[in-house]
Design a protein around this motif. Structure first.
Motif, PDB file in Angstrom:
ATOM      1  N   GLN A 278       0.640  -1.113  -0.006  1.00  0.00           N
ATOM      2  CA  GLN A 278      -0.056  -0.020  -0.120  1.00  0.00           C
ATOM      3  C   GLN A 278       0.937   1.387  -0.085  1.00  0.00           C
ATOM      4  OE1 GLN A 278      -2.698   0.230   3.316  1.00  0.00           O
ATOM      5  NE2 GLN A 278      -3.765   2.042   2.588  1.00  0.00           N
ATOM      6  N   ARG A 279       2.281   1.295   0.719  1.00  0.00           N
ATOM      7  CA  ARG A 279       2.923   2.348   0.620  1.00  0.00           C
ATOM      8  C   ARG A 279       3.893   2.340  -0.180  1.00  0.00           C
ATOM      9  NH1 ARG A 279       0.762   0.871   5.767  1.00  0.00           N
ATOM     10  NH2 ARG A 279      -0.010   2.676   7.103  1.00  0.00           N
ATOM     11  N   SER A 280       4.115   1.108  -1.031  1.00  0.00           N
ATOM     12  CA  SER A 280       5.121   1.272  -1.905  1.00  0.00           C
ATOM     13  C   SER A 280       6.459   1.125  -1.343  1.00  0.00           C
ATOM     14  CB  SER A 280       5.377   2.296  -3.060  1.00  0.00           C
ATOM     15  OG  SER A 280       4.000   2.252  -3.687  1.00  0.00           O
ATOM     16  N   MET A 281       6.564   0.354  -0.160  1.00  0.00           N
ATOM     17  CA  MET A 281       7.988   0.493   0.652  1.00  0.00           C
ATOM     18  C   MET A 281       8.677  -0.880   0.384  1.00  0.00           C
ATOM     19  SD  MET A 281       6.631   2.258   4.415  1.00  0.00           S
ATOM     20  CE  MET A 281       6.403   4.103   4.328  1.00  0.00           C
ATOM     21  N   CYS A 282       9.814  -0.942   0.650  1.00  0.00           N
ATOM     22  CA  CYS A 282      10.797  -2.108   0.563  1.00  0.00           C
ATOM     23  C   CYS A 282      10.998  -2.329   2.079  1.00  0.00           C
ATOM     24  CB  CYS A 282      12.107  -1.860   0.378  1.00  0.00           C
ATOM     25  SG  CYS A 282      13.253  -0.697   0.899  1.00  0.00           S
ATOM     26  N   LEU A 283      11.629  -3.516   2.429  1.00  0.00           N
ATOM     27  CA  LEU A 283      11.505  -4.141   4.058  1.00  0.00           C
ATOM     28  C   LEU A 283      12.292  -2.990   4.815  1.00  0.00           C
ATOM     29  CD1 LEU A 283      11.115  -6.175   5.870  1.00  0.00           C
ATOM     30  CD2 LEU A 283      13.118  -7.280   5.311  1.00  0.00           C
ATOM     31  N   GLU A 284      13.482  -2.560   4.335  1.00  0.00           N
ATOM     32  CA  GLU A 284      14.171  -1.711   5.396  1.00  0.00           C
ATOM     33  C   GLU A 284      13.215  -0.308   5.472  1.00  0.00           C
ATOM     34  OE1 GLU A 284      17.296  -4.359   3.984  1.00  0.00           O
ATOM     35  OE2 GLU A 284      15.639  -3.521   2.999  1.00  0.00           O
ATOM     36  N   GLU A 285      12.771   0.353   4.438  1.00  0.00           N
ATOM     37  CA  GLU A 285      11.978   1.665   4.305  1.00  0.00           C
ATOM     38  C   GLU A 285      10.874   1.396   5.374  1.00  0.00           C
ATOM     39  OE1 GLU A 285      10.253   4.557   1.276  1.00  0.00           O
ATOM     40  OE2 GLU A 285      10.816   2.528   0.547  1.00  0.00           O
ATOM     41  N   TYR A 286      10.158   0.179   5.362  1.00  0.00           N
ATOM     42  CA  TYR A 286       8.998  -0.249   6.007  1.00  0.00           C
ATOM     43  C   TYR A 286       9.588  -0.292   7.655  1.00  0.00           C
ATOM     44  CZ  TYR A 286       4.711  -2.320   7.998  1.00  0.00           C
ATOM     45  OH  TYR A 286       3.650  -2.710   8.729  1.00  0.00           O
ATOM     46  N   ILE A 287      10.547  -0.736   7.918  1.00  0.00           N
ATOM     47  CA  ILE A 287      11.206  -1.225   9.339  1.00  0.00           C
ATOM     48  C   ILE A 287      11.427   0.507   9.841  1.00  0.00           C
ATOM     49  CG2 ILE A 287      13.033  -1.884  10.706  1.00  0.00           C
ATOM     50  CD1 ILE A 287      13.087  -4.244   8.957  1.00  0.00           C
ATOM     51  N   ASP A 288      11.812   1.360   9.034  1.00  0.00           N
ATOM     52  CA  ASP A 288      12.245   2.578   9.474  1.00  0.00           C
ATOM     53  C   ASP A 288      10.995   3.458   9.622  1.00  0.00           C
ATOM     54  OD1 ASP A 288      14.960   2.172   9.397  1.00  0.00           O
ATOM     55  OD2 ASP A 288      15.284   3.107   7.179  1.00  0.00           O
ATOM     56  N   TYR A 289       9.925   3.016   8.822  1.00  0.00           N
ATOM     57  CA  TYR A 289       8.687   3.798   9.204  1.00  0.00           C
ATOM     58  C   TYR A 289       8.031   3.530  10.218  1.00  0.00           C
ATOM     59  CZ  TYR A 289       3.645   4.324   8.532  1.00  0.00           C
ATOM     60  OH  TYR A 289       2.382   4.604   8.680  1.00  0.00           O
ATOM     61  N   LEU A 290       7.953   2.100  10.550  1.00  0.00           N
ATOM     62  CA  LEU A 290       7.569   1.851  12.029  1.00  0.00           C
ATOM     63  C   LEU A 290       8.236   2.493  13.190  1.00  0.00           C
ATOM     64  CD1 LEU A 290       6.764  -1.940  11.155  1.00  0.00           C
ATOM     65  CD2 LEU A 290       5.234  -0.372  11.245  1.00  0.00           C
ATOM     66  N   ALA A 291       9.600   2.261  12.936  1.00  0.00           N
ATOM     67  CA  ALA A 291      10.393   2.979  13.907  1.00  0.00           C
ATOM     68  C   ALA A 291       9.896   4.274  14.138  1.00  0.00           C
ATOM     69  CB  ALA A 291      11.890   2.886  13.877  1.00  0.00           C
ATOM     70  N   SER A 292       9.615   5.060  13.291  1.00  0.00           N
ATOM     71  CA  SER A 292       9.105   6.597  13.178  1.00  0.00           C
ATOM     72  C   SER A 292       7.675   6.688  13.818  1.00  0.00           C
ATOM     73  CB  SER A 292       9.239   7.282  11.867  1.00  0.00           C
ATOM     74  OG  SER A 292       8.199   6.697  11.149  1.00  0.00           O
ATOM     75  N   GLN A 293       7.147   5.816  13.779  1.00  0.00           N
ATOM     76  CA  GLN A 293       5.715   5.746  14.490  1.00  0.00           C
ATOM     77  C   GLN A 293       5.680   5.655  15.709  1.00  0.00           C
ATOM     78  OE1 GLN A 293       3.177   6.731  12.475  1.00  0.00           O
ATOM     79  NE2 GLN A 293       4.857   7.065  11.290  1.00  0.00           N
ATOM     80  N   GLY A 294       7.071   5.551  16.443  1.00  0.00           N
ATOM     81  CA  GLY A 294       7.184   5.061  17.816  1.00  0.00           C
ATOM     82  C   GLY A 294       6.443   3.793  18.532  1.00  0.00           C
TER      83      GLY A 294
END
Length: 294
Positions: A278-294
């Motif tokens: 849905q977000r057009s993210m790769c694995l590392e990008e998605y992991i960084d995204y989850l970390a930014s959401q706290g």
């Protein structure tokens, strides 16, 4: 003839009027004395019995307090301690697995998003518990997902053939050195060859294939022709339901540290796969995204 008068005798004994109906009972003085003595004797006997019973209760209470209470208190403490020690095991036994709509087991992010790359390298002795699926070795927890996806593709007239699954630390080291030697044979210096090899082949402990979550598909032709194939189209539209994504998509080299490779897929779980698509993210990008959401 005259009637004779009745003779009335004088009372010479002692009578007690005891009843409301008016009749008398004769009780002698001696009998009264015996009755009083008997009552006193019974009173003394009741008192003695009461003292004996009370003494017995006191002795029993002291016995319970001084012996039984400490004994059972100690047993309860031992039982509670043993119950605490065995609680994790019983919790594991009672824990029921959760399955998604495809009938596949659901794992947490600590499993699905565990990644190995140059920023998160693995140790030489790291290896998952392996299982066989579609002709390759993978993490045993994703065997069912691989087989179910391959069966679904077969029903749609496609054959998913895999050439690679889990790759050990030792095999990664061998592949990297082989690539360095190959580049040196092509005329590069040792330093240049190693630098170039790092962009083509991960060094030992830096390949996500060591997780056992990655698989490489057998493809005919180059990457561009594969992306136009029915197999690629089917994977793009269906593999997310089984928990898979493309591991090294085009345009994400800055995140993955590897060149784009559409032949490599990776298990992340159906929920993460849907979110990443849905977000057009790769694995590392998605992991960084989850970390930014706290």
């Amino acid at each position: 003839m005259r009637r004779k008068k009745p003779v009335i005798l004088k009372r010479s004994d002692h009578r007690l009027d005891l009843g409301p109906v008016g009749y008398n009972l004769f009780v002698s003085r001696d009998k009264q004395q015996e009755e009083r003595s008997a009552r006193r004797l019974r009173a003394w006997m009741r008192a003695v019995i009461g003292l004996v019973v009370a003494g017995g209760l006191v002795v029993a209470g002291l016995f319970v307090w001084s012996y039984l209470v400490p004994y059972f208190h100690e047993e309860l403490q031992i039982g509670a301690a043993s119950g605490l020690e065995s609680e994790p095991a019983s919790s594991e036994v009672s824990a029921l697995p959760v399955y998604d709509e495809m009938g596949l087991p659901v794992y947490g992010d600590e499993v699905n998003l565990f990644v190995i790359n140059p920023e998160e390298p693995a140790q030489e002795d790291f290896a998952p518990q392996l299982g066989a699926a579609a002709g390759v070795q993978v993490d045993s927890r994703i065997v069912a997902a691989v087989e179910l996806m391959a069966a679904a593709a077969k029903e749609d007239g496609l054959a998913l053939t895999f050439t690679e699954g889990y790759v050990s630390y030792q095999e990664q080291a061998e592949r990297f050195e082989e690539k360095v030697d190959q580049l040196m044979e092509e005329g590069l210096t040792a330093v240049m060859a190693r630098t170039e090899a790092q962009s083509l082949v991960p060094e030992a402990g830096e390949s996500d294939f060591q997780t056992g979550m990655c698989l490489r598909l057998a493809v005919s032709g180059d990457a561009e022709s594969f992306e136009k194939s029915k197999t690629y189209s089917w994977l793009r539209n269906n593999m997310g339901k089984y928990g898979f994504i493309f591991r090294y998509p085009e345009g994400k080299e800055s995140y993955t540290g590897c060149t784009a490779d559409p032949s490599v897929i990776r298990y992340v779980g159906s929920a993460a796969a849907a979110a990443m698509q849905q977000r057009s993210m790769c694995l590392e990008e998605y992991i960084d995204y989850l970390a930014s959401q706290g």
